[in-house]
Scaffold this motif. Structure first.
Motif, PDB file in Angstrom:
ATOM      1  N   TYR A 137      25.453 -11.540  53.361  1.00  0.00           N
ATOM      2  CA  TYR A 137      24.682 -12.301  52.376  1.00  0.00           C
ATOM      3  C   TYR A 137      25.520 -13.203  51.483  1.00  0.00           C
ATOM      4  O   TYR A 137      25.078 -14.284  51.112  1.00  0.00           O
ATOM      5  CB  TYR A 137      23.849 -11.355  51.509  1.00  0.00           C
ATOM      6  CG  TYR A 137      22.850 -10.571  52.313  1.00  0.00           C
ATOM      7  CD1 TYR A 137      21.812 -11.209  52.968  1.00  0.00           C
ATOM      8  CD2 TYR A 137      22.957  -9.193  52.435  1.00  0.00           C
ATOM      9  CE1 TYR A 137      20.890 -10.494  53.718  1.00  0.00           C
ATOM     10  CE2 TYR A 137      22.034  -8.467  53.179  1.00  0.00           C
ATOM     11  CZ  TYR A 137      21.010  -9.123  53.820  1.00  0.00           C
ATOM     12  OH  TYR A 137      20.106  -8.417  54.568  1.00  0.00           O
ATOM     13  N   CYS A 138      26.685 -12.746  51.075  1.00  0.00           N
ATOM     14  CA  CYS A 138      27.568 -13.581  50.244  1.00  0.00           C
ATOM     15  C   CYS A 138      28.996 -13.035  50.362  1.00  0.00           C
ATOM     16  O   CYS A 138      29.440 -12.251  49.533  1.00  0.00           O
ATOM     17  CB  CYS A 138      27.103 -13.658  48.801  1.00  0.00           C
ATOM     18  SG  CYS A 138      26.872 -12.084  47.990  1.00  0.00           S
ATOM     19  N   PRO A 139      29.693 -13.458  51.404  1.00  0.00           N
ATOM     20  CA  PRO A 139      31.027 -12.907  51.675  1.00  0.00           C
ATOM     21  C   PRO A 139      32.019 -13.036  50.523  1.00  0.00           C
ATOM     22  O   PRO A 139      32.893 -12.199  50.375  1.00  0.00           O
ATOM     23  CB  PRO A 139      31.504 -13.716  52.890  1.00  0.00           C
ATOM     24  CG  PRO A 139      30.262 -14.245  53.518  1.00  0.00           C
ATOM     25  CD  PRO A 139      29.268 -14.416  52.412  1.00  0.00           C
ATOM     26  N   GLU A 140      31.878 -14.059  49.711  1.00  0.00           N
ATOM     27  CA  GLU A 140      32.800 -14.265  48.591  1.00  0.00           C
ATOM     28  C   GLU A 140      32.286 -13.639  47.294  1.00  0.00           C
ATOM     29  O   GLU A 140      32.942 -13.726  46.263  1.00  0.00           O
ATOM     30  CB  GLU A 140      33.013 -15.767  48.364  1.00  0.00           C
ATOM     31  CG  GLU A 140      33.546 -16.508  49.578  1.00  0.00           C
ATOM     32  CD  GLU A 140      34.901 -16.005  50.021  1.00  0.00           C
ATOM     33  OE1 GLU A 140      35.763 -15.753  49.143  1.00  0.00           O
ATOM     34  OE2 GLU A 140      35.107 -15.853  51.238  1.00  0.00           O
ATOM     35  N   GLY A 141      31.081 -13.054  47.335  1.00  0.00           N
ATOM     36  CA  GLY A 141      30.449 -12.610  46.104  1.00  0.00           C
ATOM     37  C   GLY A 141      29.837 -13.819  45.414  1.00  0.00           C
ATOM     38  O   GLY A 141      29.967 -14.950  45.884  1.00  0.00           O
ATOM     39  N   ALA A 142      29.165 -13.592  44.311  1.00  0.00           N
ATOM     40  CA  ALA A 142      28.523 -14.701  43.604  1.00  0.00           C
ATOM     41  C   ALA A 142      28.266 -14.320  42.148  1.00  0.00           C
ATOM     42  O   ALA A 142      28.138 -13.146  41.823  1.00  0.00           O
ATOM     43  CB  ALA A 142      27.202 -15.064  44.282  1.00  0.00           C
ATOM     44  N   VAL A 143      28.204 -15.333  41.309  1.00  0.00           N
ATOM     45  CA  VAL A 143      27.777 -15.179  39.925  1.00  0.00           C
ATOM     46  C   VAL A 143      26.644 -16.169  39.748  1.00  0.00           C
ATOM     47  O   VAL A 143      26.803 -17.364  39.999  1.00  0.00           O
ATOM     48  CB  VAL A 143      28.906 -15.489  38.925  1.00  0.00           C
ATOM     49  CG1 VAL A 143      28.399 -15.367  37.499  1.00  0.00           C
ATOM     50  CG2 VAL A 143      30.088 -14.564  39.159  1.00  0.00           C
ATOM     51  N   LEU A 144      25.472 -15.659  39.364  1.00  0.00           N
ATOM     52  CA  LEU A 144      24.316 -16.535  39.253  1.00  0.00           C
ATOM     53  C   LEU A 144      23.575 -16.309  37.957  1.00  0.00           C
ATOM     54  O   LEU A 144      23.661 -15.245  37.355  1.00  0.00           O
ATOM     55  CB  LEU A 144      23.387 -16.358  40.457  1.00  0.00           C
ATOM     56  CG  LEU A 144      23.098 -14.945  40.939  1.00  0.00           C
ATOM     57  CD1 LEU A 144      21.651 -14.595  40.686  1.00  0.00           C
ATOM     58  CD2 LEU A 144      23.385 -14.902  42.421  1.00  0.00           C
ATOM     59  N   GLU A 145      22.862 -17.330  37.533  1.00  0.00           N
ATOM     60  CA  GLU A 145      22.025 -17.263  36.343  1.00  0.00           C
ATOM     61  C   GLU A 145      20.671 -16.712  36.764  1.00  0.00           C
ATOM     62  O   GLU A 145      20.161 -17.062  37.824  1.00  0.00           O
ATOM     63  CB  GLU A 145      21.841 -18.657  35.742  1.00  0.00           C
ATOM     64  CG  GLU A 145      23.131 -19.318  35.317  1.00  0.00           C
ATOM     65  CD  GLU A 145      23.637 -18.840  33.976  1.00  0.00           C
ATOM     66  OE1 GLU A 145      22.805 -18.595  33.089  1.00  0.00           O
ATOM     67  OE2 GLU A 145      24.864 -18.710  33.838  1.00  0.00           O
ATOM     68  N   ALA A 146      20.096 -15.878  35.922  1.00  0.00           N
ATOM     69  CA  ALA A 146      18.783 -15.302  36.219  1.00  0.00           C
ATOM     70  C   ALA A 146      17.895 -15.458  34.996  1.00  0.00           C
ATOM     71  O   ALA A 146      18.348 -15.288  33.869  1.00  0.00           O
ATOM     72  CB  ALA A 146      18.920 -13.827  36.577  1.00  0.00           C
ATOM     73  N   SER A 147      16.667 -15.777  35.223  1.00  0.00           N
ATOM     74  CA  SER A 147      15.714 -15.867  34.113  1.00  0.00           C
ATOM     75  C   SER A 147      15.262 -14.471  33.722  1.00  0.00           C
ATOM     76  O   SER A 147      14.884 -13.675  34.592  1.00  0.00           O
ATOM     77  CB  SER A 147      14.492 -16.682  34.530  1.00  0.00           C
ATOM     78  OG  SER A 147      14.863 -17.976  34.879  1.00  0.00           O
ATOM     79  N   ALA A 148      15.320 -14.175  32.439  1.00  0.00           N
ATOM     80  CA  ALA A 148      14.780 -12.897  31.970  1.00  0.00           C
ATOM     81  C   ALA A 148      13.307 -12.849  32.359  1.00  0.00           C
ATOM     82  O   ALA A 148      12.590 -13.834  32.244  1.00  0.00           O
ATOM     83  CB  ALA A 148      14.947 -12.776  30.463  1.00  0.00           C
ATOM     84  N   GLY A 149      12.876 -11.709  32.879  1.00  0.00           N
ATOM     85  CA  GLY A 149      11.503 -11.548  33.329  1.00  0.00           C
ATOM     86  C   GLY A 149      11.336 -11.725  34.823  1.00  0.00           C
ATOM     87  O   GLY A 149      10.303 -11.369  35.380  1.00  0.00           O
ATOM     88  N   SER A 150      12.346 -12.265  35.491  1.00  0.00           N
ATOM     89  CA  SER A 150      12.294 -12.355  36.955  1.00  0.00           C
ATOM     90  C   SER A 150      12.866 -11.074  37.543  1.00  0.00           C
ATOM     91  O   SER A 150      13.539 -10.314  36.853  1.00  0.00           O
ATOM     92  CB  SER A 150      13.090 -13.572  37.452  1.00  0.00           C
ATOM     93  OG  SER A 150      14.468 -13.400  37.220  1.00  0.00           O
ATOM     94  N   THR A 151      12.598 -10.828  38.795  1.00  0.00           N
ATOM     95  CA  THR A 151      13.189  -9.661  39.442  1.00  0.00           C
ATOM     96  C   THR A 151      14.554 -10.034  40.009  1.00  0.00           C
ATOM     97  O   THR A 151      14.853 -11.222  40.205  1.00  0.00           O
ATOM     98  CB  THR A 151      12.296  -9.124  40.584  1.00  0.00           C
ATOM     99  OG1 THR A 151      12.233 -10.101  41.632  1.00  0.00           O
ATOM    100  CG2 THR A 151      10.903  -8.769  40.084  1.00  0.00           C
TER     101      THR A 151
END
Length: 112
Positions: A12-26
Protein backbone atom coordinates in the motif's frame (compact mmCIF):
# COMPACT_ATOMS: atom_id res chain seq x y z
CA UNK A 1 -5.75 19.40 10.96
CA UNK A 2 -4.56 16.08 12.41
CA UNK A 3 -1.94 14.00 10.66
CA UNK A 4 -1.89 10.26 10.13
CA UNK A 5 1.52 8.65 9.87
CA UNK A 6 1.23 5.39 7.96
CA UNK A 7 4.08 3.00 8.65
CA UNK A 8 5.62 1.37 5.57
CA UNK A 9 3.60 -1.46 3.99
CA UNK A 10 5.00 -3.39 1.01
CA UNK A 11 1.80 -3.18 -1.06
CA UNK A 12 0.00 0.00 0.00
CA UNK A 13 2.79 2.49 0.74
CA UNK A 14 6.30 1.02 0.67
CA UNK A 15 7.91 4.25 1.86
CA UNK A 16 5.26 4.99 4.49
CA UNK A 17 3.29 8.22 4.37
CA UNK A 18 2.29 11.28 6.36
CA UNK A 19 -1.12 12.63 5.43
CA UNK A 20 -3.58 15.26 6.56
CA UNK A 21 -6.94 14.01 7.77
CA UNK A 22 -10.12 15.92 8.41
CA UNK A 23 -11.43 15.55 11.94
CA UNK A 24 -14.67 13.59 11.71
CA UNK A 25 -13.54 11.42 8.81
CA UNK A 26 -12.64 7.78 9.28
CA UNK A 27 -9.11 6.48 8.96
CA UNK A 28 -10.22 4.50 5.90
CA UNK A 29 -11.62 7.61 4.21
CA UNK A 30 -8.41 9.53 4.92
CA UNK A 31 -6.27 6.73 3.48
CA UNK A 32 -8.36 6.44 0.32
CA UNK A 33 -8.44 10.24 -0.17
CA UNK A 34 -4.63 10.17 -0.10
CA UNK A 35 -4.25 7.36 -2.65
CA UNK A 36 -3.50 4.61 -0.14
CA UNK A 37 -5.82 1.95 -1.53
CA UNK A 38 -6.51 -0.06 1.61
CA UNK A 39 -8.94 -2.91 1.07
CA UNK A 40 -12.52 -2.24 2.11
CA UNK A 41 -14.51 -5.12 0.65
CA UNK A 42 -17.78 -4.22 2.40
CA UNK A 43 -17.66 -0.61 1.20
CA UNK A 44 -17.03 0.64 4.75
CA UNK A 45 -20.24 -0.79 6.22
CA UNK A 46 -18.63 -2.66 9.15
CA UNK A 47 -19.30 -6.06 7.61
CA UNK A 48 -15.76 -7.43 7.07
CA UNK A 49 -12.22 -6.95 8.40
CA UNK A 50 -10.30 -6.09 5.24
CA UNK A 51 -9.62 -2.51 6.42
CA UNK A 52 -8.13 -3.63 9.76
CA UNK A 53 -5.36 -1.34 11.04
CA UNK A 54 -3.26 -1.22 14.18
CA UNK A 55 -3.20 2.19 15.86
CA UNK A 56 0.34 2.54 17.24
CA UNK A 57 -0.18 6.09 18.59
CA UNK A 58 -3.29 8.17 19.26
CA UNK A 59 -5.72 5.35 20.05
CA UNK A 60 -7.25 7.24 22.98
CA UNK A 61 -8.40 10.05 20.68
CA UNK A 62 -10.54 7.76 18.51
CA UNK A 63 -14.21 7.09 19.09
CA UNK A 64 -14.76 3.86 21.05
CA UNK A 65 -15.40 0.69 19.08
CA UNK A 66 -18.89 -0.75 19.29
CA UNK A 67 -19.99 -4.35 19.71
CA UNK A 68 -20.34 -4.98 15.96
CA UNK A 69 -16.78 -3.81 15.30
CA UNK A 70 -15.40 -5.80 18.25
CA UNK A 71 -17.14 -8.95 17.01
CA UNK A 72 -15.66 -8.55 13.54
CA UNK A 73 -12.19 -7.77 14.85
CA UNK A 74 -12.15 -11.18 16.52
CA UNK A 75 -11.74 -12.59 12.98
CA UNK A 76 -8.99 -10.20 11.83
CA UNK A 77 -5.49 -11.44 11.06
CA UNK A 78 -2.91 -10.15 13.54
CA UNK A 79 -5.44 -8.87 16.07
CA UNK A 80 -3.96 -6.91 18.99
CA UNK A 81 -5.33 -4.53 21.65
CA UNK A 82 -4.68 -1.55 19.33
CA UNK A 83 -6.64 -3.05 16.42
CA UNK A 84 -9.46 -1.09 14.79
CA UNK A 85 -11.46 -1.32 11.60
CA UNK A 86 -10.33 1.80 9.77
CA UNK A 87 -13.86 2.31 8.38
CA UNK A 88 -15.19 2.71 11.93
CA UNK A 89 -12.34 4.65 13.60
CA UNK A 90 -13.19 8.36 13.46
CA UNK A 91 -10.29 10.81 13.48
CA UNK A 92 -10.41 13.49 16.18
CA UNK A 93 -7.84 16.27 16.72
CA UNK A 94 -4.87 14.11 17.77
CA UNK A 95 -2.24 12.85 15.35
CA UNK A 96 -2.21 9.11 14.71
CA UNK A 97 0.39 6.51 13.78
CA UNK A 98 -1.08 3.45 12.10
CA UNK A 99 0.17 0.18 10.74
CA UNK A 100 -1.64 -1.76 8.03
CA UNK A 101 -1.21 -5.47 8.79
CA UNK A 102 0.69 -7.55 6.27
CA UNK A 103 -2.30 -9.84 5.64
CA UNK A 104 -6.08 -9.70 5.73
CA UNK A 105 -8.65 -12.48 5.68
CA UNK A 106 -9.60 -11.46 2.13
CA UNK A 107 -8.28 -14.09 -0.26
CA UNK A 108 -8.84 -11.94 -3.36
CA UNK A 109 -8.35 -8.21 -3.64
CA UNK A 110 -11.44 -6.29 -4.64
CA UNK A 111 -9.82 -3.66 -6.95
CA UNK A 112 -11.54 -0.58 -5.51
Amino acid sequence: MPQIVVLPHADYCPEGAVLEASAGSTICEALLENDIEIEHACEMSCACTTCHVIVREGMSSLNPSDEAEDDLLDRAWGLCPQSRLSCQAVVAQQNLVIEIPKYSINHAKENH
